[in-house]
Design a protein around this motif. Sequence first.
Motif, PDB file in Angstrom:
ATOM      1  N   ALA A  94       0.837  -1.205   0.000  1.00  0.00           N
ATOM      2  CA  ALA A  94       0.000   0.000   0.000  1.00  0.00           C
ATOM      3  C   ALA A  94       0.871   1.255   0.000  1.00  0.00           C
ATOM      4  CB  ALA A  94      -0.922  -0.008   1.216  1.00  0.00           C
ATOM      5  N   ILE A  95       1.982   1.211   0.738  1.00  0.00           N
ATOM      6  CA  ILE A  95       2.907   2.353   0.774  1.00  0.00           C
ATOM      7  C   ILE A  95       3.558   2.557  -0.588  1.00  0.00           C
ATOM      8  CG2 ILE A  95       5.126   3.125   1.708  1.00  0.00           C
ATOM      9  CD1 ILE A  95       4.263   1.965   4.405  1.00  0.00           C
ATOM     10  N   VAL A  96       3.911   1.449  -1.259  1.00  0.00           N
ATOM     11  CA  VAL A  96       4.507   1.541  -2.600  1.00  0.00           C
ATOM     12  C   VAL A  96       3.522   2.196  -3.559  1.00  0.00           C
ATOM     13  CG1 VAL A  96       5.329   0.211  -4.591  1.00  0.00           C
ATOM     14  CG2 VAL A  96       6.021  -0.459  -2.286  1.00  0.00           C
ATOM     15  N   ILE A  97       2.282   1.734  -3.535  1.00  0.00           N
ATOM     16  CA  ILE A  97       1.255   2.303  -4.429  1.00  0.00           C
ATOM     17  C   ILE A  97       0.988   3.761  -4.077  1.00  0.00           C
ATOM     18  CG2 ILE A  97      -1.170   2.134  -5.115  1.00  0.00           C
ATOM     19  CD1 ILE A  97      -0.944  -0.903  -4.656  1.00  0.00           C
ATOM     20  N   ILE A 126       3.313   6.190  -5.549  1.00  0.00           N
ATOM     21  CA  ILE A 126       3.195   6.372  -7.002  1.00  0.00           C
ATOM     22  C   ILE A 126       1.970   7.194  -7.372  1.00  0.00           C
ATOM     23  CG2 ILE A 126       2.927   5.190  -9.231  1.00  0.00           C
ATOM     24  CD1 ILE A 126       4.353   2.776  -7.980  1.00  0.00           C
ATOM     25  N   VAL A 127       0.818   6.841  -6.777  1.00  0.00           N
ATOM     26  CA  VAL A 127      -0.440   7.483  -7.181  1.00  0.00           C
ATOM     27  C   VAL A 127      -1.113   8.277  -6.062  1.00  0.00           C
ATOM     28  CG1 VAL A 127      -0.899   5.841  -9.022  1.00  0.00           C
ATOM     29  CG2 VAL A 127      -1.681   5.325  -6.712  1.00  0.00           C
ATOM     30  N   ASN A 128      -0.513   8.292  -4.880  1.00  0.00           N
ATOM     31  CA  ASN A 128      -0.995   9.103  -3.760  1.00  0.00           C
ATOM     32  C   ASN A 128      -2.439   8.777  -3.352  1.00  0.00           C
ATOM     33  OD1 ASN A 128      -0.476  11.036  -1.771  1.00  0.00           O
ATOM     34  ND2 ASN A 128      -1.460  12.666  -2.957  1.00  0.00           N
ATOM     35  N   LEU A 163       9.925  -3.994  -4.755  1.00  0.00           N
ATOM     36  CA  LEU A 163       9.074  -2.991  -5.405  1.00  0.00           C
ATOM     37  C   LEU A 163       9.254  -1.608  -4.798  1.00  0.00           C
ATOM     38  CD1 LEU A 163       5.706  -4.941  -5.892  1.00  0.00           C
ATOM     39  CD2 LEU A 163       7.330  -4.235  -7.656  1.00  0.00           C
ATOM     40  N   SER A 164       9.551  -1.560  -3.495  1.00  0.00           N
ATOM     41  CA  SER A 164       9.770  -0.253  -2.854  1.00  0.00           C
ATOM     42  C   SER A 164      10.964   0.451  -3.464  1.00  0.00           C
ATOM     43  CB  SER A 164       9.967  -0.428  -1.341  1.00  0.00           C
ATOM     44  OG  SER A 164      11.202  -1.061  -1.052  1.00  0.00           O
ATOM     45  N   GLY A 165      12.007  -0.322  -3.806  1.00  0.00           N
ATOM     46  CA  GLY A 165      13.179   0.263  -4.452  1.00  0.00           C
ATOM     47  C   GLY A 165      12.896   0.659  -5.887  1.00  0.00           C
ATOM     48  N   VAL A 166      12.105  -0.172  -6.592  1.00  0.00           N
ATOM     49  CA  VAL A 166      11.767   0.121  -7.987  1.00  0.00           C
ATOM     50  C   VAL A 166      10.894   1.371  -8.073  1.00  0.00           C
ATOM     51  CG1 VAL A 166      10.537  -0.717 -10.029  1.00  0.00           C
ATOM     52  CG2 VAL A 166      11.946  -2.301  -8.689  1.00  0.00           C
ATOM     53  N   ALA A 167       9.873   1.447  -7.209  1.00  0.00           N
ATOM     54  CA  ALA A 167       8.936   2.574  -7.243  1.00  0.00           C
ATOM     55  C   ALA A 167       9.623   3.896  -6.919  1.00  0.00           C
ATOM     56  CB  ALA A 167       7.795   2.331  -6.268  1.00  0.00           C
ATOM     57  N   SER A 168      10.577   3.859  -5.990  1.00  0.00           N
ATOM     58  CA  SER A 168      11.270   5.087  -5.575  1.00  0.00           C
ATOM     59  C   SER A 168      12.518   5.353  -6.408  1.00  0.00           C
ATOM     60  CB  SER A 168      11.674   4.989  -4.099  1.00  0.00           C
ATOM     61  OG  SER A 168      12.582   3.915  -3.902  1.00  0.00           O
ATOM     62  N   SER A 169      12.917   4.366  -7.202  1.00  0.00           N
ATOM     63  CA  SER A 169      14.155   4.451  -8.006  1.00  0.00           C
ATOM     64  C   SER A 169      15.373   4.673  -7.123  1.00  0.00           C
ATOM     65  CB  SER A 169      14.052   5.585  -9.044  1.00  0.00           C
ATOM     66  OG  SER A 169      12.975   5.347  -9.919  1.00  0.00           O
ATOM     67  N   GLN A 170      15.281   4.173  -5.877  1.00  0.00           N
ATOM     68  CA  GLN A 170      16.388   4.325  -4.938  1.00  0.00           C
ATOM     69  C   GLN A 170      16.678   2.981  -4.266  1.00  0.00           C
ATOM     70  OE1 GLN A 170      16.349   7.831  -2.279  1.00  0.00           O
ATOM     71  NE2 GLN A 170      14.486   8.471  -3.343  1.00  0.00           N
ATOM     72  N   LEU A 171      17.888   2.514  -4.445  1.00  0.00           N
ATOM     73  CA  LEU A 171      18.286   1.261  -3.814  1.00  0.00           C
ATOM     74  C   LEU A 171      18.237   1.394  -2.292  1.00  0.00           C
ATOM     75  CD1 LEU A 171      19.420  -1.611  -3.935  1.00  0.00           C
ATOM     76  CD2 LEU A 171      21.719  -0.621  -4.109  1.00  0.00           C
TER      77      LEU A 171
END
Length: 284
Positions: free
Chosen positions: A43-46, A49-51, A165-173
């Motif tokens: 839910a945090i990942v989504i 992305i879409v708030n 997915l958290s890293g992918v969504a934020s583009s931060q390792l």
Amino acid sequence: MNKKFLSLNEILFLIIGCILMSVSLTMFFEPHAIAPGGLTGLAIVINSIVNIPLWIINLSFNVPLFILAYKILSKKDCLKTILGIIFLTIGLKLTANLANINATSDPILASICGSILMGISLGFIFRINGSTGGTDLIGILANKFFPHLSVAVLMGIADFVVVVLSGVASSQLEIALYSAVSLYAIVKITDIVIEGFNYSKSFMIISDKSDELITIIMEELDRGATFLKGEGGYTRAEKDIIFIVVSRKQVVTLKKLVKSIDPNAFVVVTETHEIFGNGFKQIY
């Protein structure tokens, strides 16, 4: 009380657990997009992305999962799960504004504080064998399609996917690493809450002087002990095995007592958790 229903104590634990979980998510994890596994992590990942508010995402995923898992769960588990979903959804709604407080700008501190609260909350919920849905339901459902994998393993896979997915969504390792560390800390803290800090040590002592040992143990440590009957694998001679559980502060004393009576005794020491009964705590 009918075992199909929950006691007031169980409902209280579930409410407190869901409130603490909501605070950890909205105040510490959400502002930094840290997703320590689970459906709440997704839910945090989504949200990043879409708030979309966490409570809406949580409800949107959990309701279909619960419907799919309904026939698999027992009636009491169904009740605990649906109440957990409701309480967590309400908690996320009520604490939504905590994300704007900016409790800390340091993601490390946020992951630590969030993990502590989340670990305590899950400890409360798991102590009553409760659930807030999420990866619990995913694991149960996936196990039907992959029966060779346990529910725990499937839940672990789901948590790992969320962390990635958290890293992918934020583009931060770094975010993925913070999420992974938080997930590990949550598991450890949850175990502490469930099992408590009161670790003890159990001893299994094999000695030809078992009678002398049992006497001095009871005199010096004021602890009871149990004789287990054993047999030597090579000699086939019967052996008395002393089984005893002591507190950590008594470990050194017991070792010295064994050494003073029989330096050649065979001793196995293991760490034990949640000892109930005479001399220890009562079963809750």
